[in-house]
Design a protein around this motif. Sequence first.
Motif, PDB file in Angstrom:
ATOM      1  N   PRO A 148      84.954  41.517  27.392  1.00  0.00           N
ATOM      2  CA  PRO A 148      85.704  42.775  27.420  1.00  0.00           C
ATOM      3  C   PRO A 148      86.967  42.689  28.268  1.00  0.00           C
ATOM      4  N   ALA A 149      87.919  43.546  27.943  1.00  0.00           N
ATOM      5  CA  ALA A 149      89.177  43.565  28.692  1.00  0.00           C
ATOM      6  C   ALA A 149      88.956  43.982  30.136  1.00  0.00           C
ATOM      7  N   GLU A 150      88.020  44.894  30.373  1.00  0.00           N
ATOM      8  CA  GLU A 150      87.709  45.353  31.729  1.00  0.00           C
ATOM      9  C   GLU A 150      86.343  44.817  32.135  1.00  0.00           C
ATOM     10  N   PRO A 151      86.194  44.378  33.387  1.00  0.00           N
ATOM     11  CA  PRO A 151      84.915  43.787  33.808  1.00  0.00           C
ATOM     12  C   PRO A 151      83.773  44.786  33.751  1.00  0.00           C
ATOM     13  N   LEU A 152      82.596  44.284  33.420  1.00  0.00           N
ATOM     14  CA  LEU A 152      81.378  45.081  33.431  1.00  0.00           C
ATOM     15  C   LEU A 152      80.608  44.800  34.718  1.00  0.00           C
ATOM     16  N   PRO A 153      79.769  45.734  35.159  1.00  0.00           N
ATOM     17  CA  PRO A 153      79.109  45.577  36.464  1.00  0.00           C
ATOM     18  C   PRO A 153      78.258  44.329  36.617  1.00  0.00           C
ATOM     19  N   TYR A 154      77.754  43.764  35.538  1.00  0.00           N
ATOM     20  CA  TYR A 154      76.890  42.590  35.670  1.00  0.00           C
ATOM     21  C   TYR A 154      77.659  41.320  36.006  1.00  0.00           C
ATOM     22  N   GLU A 155      78.972  41.308  35.798  1.00  0.00           N
ATOM     23  CA  GLU A 155      79.738  40.073  35.965  1.00  0.00           C
ATOM     24  C   GLU A 155      79.769  39.642  37.426  1.00  0.00           C
ATOM     25  N   LEU A 156      79.402  38.393  37.672  1.00  0.00           N
ATOM     26  CA  LEU A 156      79.387  37.869  39.034  1.00  0.00           C
ATOM     27  C   LEU A 156      80.767  37.421  39.485  1.00  0.00           C
ATOM     28  N   HIS A 157      81.666  37.178  38.527  1.00  0.00           N
ATOM     29  CA  HIS A 157      82.990  36.672  38.874  1.00  0.00           C
ATOM     30  C   HIS A 157      84.059  37.482  38.130  1.00  0.00           C
ATOM     31  N   VAL A 182      65.783  35.557  29.886  1.00  0.00           N
ATOM     32  CA  VAL A 182      65.238  36.818  29.368  1.00  0.00           C
ATOM     33  C   VAL A 182      65.738  37.939  30.262  1.00  0.00           C
ATOM     34  N   TYR A 183      66.562  38.819  29.704  1.00  0.00           N
ATOM     35  CA  TYR A 183      67.191  39.864  30.513  1.00  0.00           C
ATOM     36  C   TYR A 183      66.189  40.955  30.895  1.00  0.00           C
ATOM     37  N   THR A 184      66.279  41.390  32.145  1.00  0.00           N
ATOM     38  CA  THR A 184      65.545  42.583  32.577  1.00  0.00           C
ATOM     39  C   THR A 184      66.496  43.706  32.975  1.00  0.00           C
ATOM     40  N   ARG A 185      67.793  43.417  33.021  1.00  0.00           N
ATOM     41  CA  ARG A 185      68.812  44.410  33.376  1.00  0.00           C
ATOM     42  C   ARG A 185      69.917  44.421  32.329  1.00  0.00           C
ATOM     43  N   THR A 186      70.635  45.525  32.260  1.00  0.00           N
ATOM     44  CA  THR A 186      71.722  45.691  31.303  1.00  0.00           C
ATOM     45  C   THR A 186      73.051  45.283  31.929  1.00  0.00           C
ATOM     46  N   THR A 187      74.092  45.368  31.128  1.00  0.00           N
ATOM     47  CA  THR A 187      75.437  45.087  31.619  1.00  0.00           C
ATOM     48  C   THR A 187      75.848  46.011  32.757  1.00  0.00           C
ATOM     49  N   HIS A 188      75.246  47.194  32.819  1.00  0.00           N
ATOM     50  CA  HIS A 188      75.538  48.151  33.884  1.00  0.00           C
ATOM     51  C   HIS A 188      74.436  48.186  34.941  1.00  0.00           C
ATOM     52  N   ARG A 189      73.592  47.142  34.922  1.00  0.00           N
ATOM     53  CA  ARG A 189      72.537  46.914  35.909  1.00  0.00           C
ATOM     54  C   ARG A 189      71.421  47.962  35.875  1.00  0.00           C
ATOM     55  N   ALA A 190      71.296  48.645  34.749  1.00  0.00           N
ATOM     56  CA  ALA A 190      70.162  49.542  34.549  1.00  0.00           C
ATOM     57  C   ALA A 190      68.978  48.718  34.053  1.00  0.00           C
ATOM     58  N   GLU A 191      67.794  49.315  34.061  1.00  0.00           N
ATOM     59  CA  GLU A 191      66.604  48.603  33.610  1.00  0.00           C
ATOM     60  C   GLU A 191      66.641  48.413  32.098  1.00  0.00           C
ATOM     61  N   LEU A 192      66.422  47.196  31.664  1.00  0.00           N
ATOM     62  CA  LEU A 192      66.287  46.883  30.245  1.00  0.00           C
ATOM     63  C   LEU A 192      64.829  46.638  29.894  1.00  0.00           C
ATOM     64  N   ARG A 193      64.180  45.808  30.725  1.00  0.00           N
ATOM     65  CA  ARG A 193      62.741  45.559  30.656  1.00  0.00           C
ATOM     66  C   ARG A 193      62.181  45.723  32.062  1.00  0.00           C
ATOM     67  N   PRO A 194      60.885  45.975  32.203  1.00  0.00           N
ATOM     68  CA  PRO A 194      60.304  45.989  33.542  1.00  0.00           C
ATOM     69  C   PRO A 194      60.556  44.671  34.261  1.00  0.00           C
ATOM     70  N   ALA A 195      60.839  44.744  35.553  1.00  0.00           N
ATOM     71  CA  ALA A 195      61.178  43.556  36.338  1.00  0.00           C
ATOM     72  C   ALA A 195      60.056  42.516  36.327  1.00  0.00           C
ATOM     73  N   ASP A 196      58.807  42.962  36.153  1.00  0.00           N
ATOM     74  CA  ASP A 196      57.684  42.020  36.161  1.00  0.00           C
ATOM     75  C   ASP A 196      57.335  41.492  34.767  1.00  0.00           C
ATOM     76  N   THR A 197      58.236  41.687  33.800  1.00  0.00           N
ATOM     77  CA  THR A 197      58.008  41.159  32.457  1.00  0.00           C
ATOM     78  C   THR A 197      57.818  39.648  32.505  1.00  0.00           C
ATOM     79  N   ASP A 198      56.781  39.160  31.863  1.00  0.00           N
ATOM     80  CA  ASP A 198      56.540  37.725  31.778  1.00  0.00           C
ATOM     81  C   ASP A 198      57.483  37.154  30.716  1.00  0.00           C
ATOM     82  N   PRO A 199      58.416  36.283  31.097  1.00  0.00           N
ATOM     83  CA  PRO A 199      59.360  35.765  30.102  1.00  0.00           C
ATOM     84  C   PRO A 199      58.769  34.717  29.170  1.00  0.00           C
TER      85      PRO A 199
END
Length: 259
Positions: free
Chosen positions: A155-164, A100-117
């Motif tokens: 995507p052709a260019e990496p997004l900030p969320y990508e770990l690798h 359950v995502y709480t952050r976006t591809t650009h690491r902005a807030e999507l849901r509150p961090a304390d959201t119960d998944p």
Amino acid sequence: MSFFELLPGDPASPVLLHVPHSARTIPEDVRRGIVLDDAALERELDHITDAHTAELAERAAHLAAVTPWRFVNRLSRLVVDPERFPDEREEMTAVGMGAVYTRTTHRAELRPADTDPEPLLERYFRPYARAMTEAVADRLAATGRAVVIDVHSYPAEPLPYELHGTGPRPPVCLGTDSFHTPPELTEAARKAFADCGGTGLDSPFAGTYVPLKFYGADGRVSALMVEIRRDTYMAEPSGAAGPGFGLLAAALAALVDAV
């Protein structure tokens, strides 16, 4: 209609094309838990959705000599991501993108961090996992084996969320698993996609999807992730499919027939 769909193939086919990230639909009650305004949510969906992959799998299924089965998620991965581990094994939890995502591809807030998944896991994640488990078990019972081919794009260019995201970004990335991806499956994919600009292994995305019941335990289940770089078949981030679409569909069909 269910939020996922199993589309029957040939009874003799062991192949299950899995399309988990192609949809943009978010139920209204789930939408209320997302903090983005409508415009920002649409932009996020542009980045996070594997656009046209359901249509790609459909075209490939029609082109294949033996029709594969297809399992398609009809909801956005922003509802739940059915391919994540639902526990501490999931490395993407570190960037707020576990089941359950709480952050976006650009690491902005999507849901509150304390959201119960748990409510989303119970309503969406677990039924999906059970249905995929049953679909794989059905192929095993019918044919003695199952081949799960995950159909994704990136995507052709990496997004900030990508770990690798610093590694190679080939036209077609093949994600493998040491237990569930035999060398002959990888080689079949290399041959099938040879005319699509080239393939690479496990970069920028690695691994495969196998239901947990079989994961690391049943060698009759083989799996491969096919990650197609979006600029090879569409206008990024959310445009129409282009000329490369047909070539990729034919290549995917060739892979289906080869395994």
